[in-house]
Design an enzyme around this catalytic site. Structure first.
Site, mmCIF file in Angstrom:
data_model
loop_
_atom_site.group_PDB
_atom_site.id
_atom_site.type_symbol
_atom_site.label_atom_id
_atom_site.label_comp_id
_atom_site.label_asym_id
_atom_site.label_seq_id
_atom_site.Cartn_x
_atom_site.Cartn_y
_atom_site.Cartn_z
ATOM 1 N N ASN A 104 0.827 -1.215 0.000
ATOM 2 C CA ASN A 104 0.000 0.000 0.000
ATOM 3 C C ASN A 104 0.857 1.259 0.000
ATOM 4 O OD1 ASN A 104 -2.436 -1.383 0.120
ATOM 5 N ND2 ASN A 104 -2.466 -1.418 2.349
ATOM 6 N N GLY A 108 -3.996 4.029 7.648
ATOM 7 C CA GLY A 108 -2.708 4.258 8.300
ATOM 8 C C GLY A 108 -1.540 4.231 7.328
ATOM 9 N N ASP A 109 -1.601 3.321 6.337
ATOM 10 C CA ASP A 109 -0.534 3.242 5.326
ATOM 11 C C ASP A 109 -0.512 4.530 4.506
ATOM 12 O OD1 ASP A 109 -0.397 0.612 6.233
ATOM 13 O OD2 ASP A 109 -1.710 -0.126 4.648
ATOM 14 N N THR A 110 -1.705 5.023 4.173
ATOM 15 C CA THR A 110 -1.823 6.270 3.404
ATOM 16 C C THR A 110 -1.235 7.435 4.204
ATOM 17 O OG1 THR A 110 -3.871 5.429 2.440
ATOM 18 C CG2 THR A 110 -3.452 7.786 2.209
ATOM 19 N N ALA A 139 2.794 7.094 4.408
ATOM 20 C CA ALA A 139 3.494 7.383 3.148
ATOM 21 C C ALA A 139 3.399 8.869 2.801
ATOM 22 C CB ALA A 139 2.911 6.540 2.020
#
Length: 309
Positions: free
Chosen positions: A44, A253-255, A258
């Site tokens: 992701n 959370g990944d968004t 990053a």
């Protein structure tokens, strides 16, 4: 040498989303919608970095036809991969929505052998001090938390930037290797301090500062619908989350992580935190990852506060 960004997903997955009217036992249940997405937290992150115009190389483990699907989908998006192939089949998780409710079926994936663990660690040992490595997500079968210590040691020895988003309590042992950034959520932060009660802003900030004192450089504490905190030696910031209807929290959370890292490289920490929270919320408000089209709009009402706790 140009800095290379790597994302490491030790336990890659395909997420299969299925919608049906009714989900009943002993019947043929026909779906009205289905979708497949390459997944795994590091995967992701590579997809989000790509949407932000930043190249990265996805590493980690893949297996069988489902592993090749992930590799092929990333290549179609223009994302480089350098996965380590193992025996078995990369897991396929199923998310089923029906009138009876929502069902989440998460599989465990292939078992990783010691030889394959060494193969991946040797790859990481070849990084340069200009490089950046995100390590995110769960550990697959056969892999002990000691792999994370080995990766953190490589980062400390070589000097590359290590960014960790892992829920394993071993995180508390990794902070003295001075990772560049860690992103615990409120629950994961609580797990690192079992004897403390992190039910107030002050308690959360104090816990994060303890990790900074132990060597971690930056801490992004994601609080879901409550926004996020950024704590480092220089400052303590808080950004609330925008209002909206939450559809899917899985990849938010990944968004956030990053977006925060990339924005921080060319902007103030305040600007990076604000954009990261808006982007994470944008992902939470839809079924897949954000396309960033509504992020500017979501940022309008967000005010980042400097905390003087």
């Amino acid at each position: 040498m140009n800095a290379m960004i790597y994302t490491c997903t030790l336990n890659t997955a395909i997420d299969m989303f299925i919608e049906m009217e009714d989900f009943l036992p002993d019947k043929v249940n026909r779906s009205i919608y289905d979708e497949f997405q390459p997944n795994g937290k590091g995967v992701n992150i590579s997809i989000i970095l790509n949407k932000l115009g930043t190249p990265s190389t996805a590493i980690g483990y893949i297996a069988g036809f489902s592993g090749h699907y992930i590799q092929d989908e990333l290549k179609k998006m223009g994302i480089d991969t350098d996965f380590t192939e193992v025996d078995g089949v990369t897991r396929i998780n199923a998310f089923v929505k029906s009138n009876q409710g929502e069902y989440k079926i998460v599989n465990s994936g292939p078992k990783i052998t010691d030889i394959k663990i060494d193969e991946l660690l040797n790859k990481i040992a070849g990084f340069t001090k200009e490089d950046v490595l995100f390590v995110s997500g769960s550990l697959p079968k056969g892999v002990e938390p000691s792999i994370l210590v080995a990766i953190a040691k490589h980062a400390a020895d070589i000097g590359f930037r290590l960014i960790l988003d892992i829920s394993h309590p071993i995180l508390s042992e990794l902070v003295h290797y001075q990772p560049y950034l860690i992103k615990p959520n409120d629950e994961e932060l609580q797990n690192l301090f079992p004897e403390d009660n992190l039910d107030s802003e002050q308690a959360i900030v104090y816990a994060a500062r303890k990790l900074i004192d132990k060597g971690c450089q930056n801490i992004l504490v994601s609080m879901g619908g409550q926004g996020a905190y950024l704590v480092n030696k220089e400052s303590t910031l808080y950004c609330p989350a925008p209002k909206g209807e939450v559809v899917n929290t899985a990849c938010a959370g990944d968004t956030t992580l990053a977006t925060f890292y990339i924005t921080l490289q060319t902007n103030t920490p305040e600007a990076a935190l604000k954009k990261a929270v808006a982007a994470g919320s944008s992902t939470a408000f839809r079924s897949g990852l954000t396309d960033f089209e509504d992020v500017e709009n979501l940022m309008k009402d967000l005010n980042v506060k400097t905390l003087t706790i």
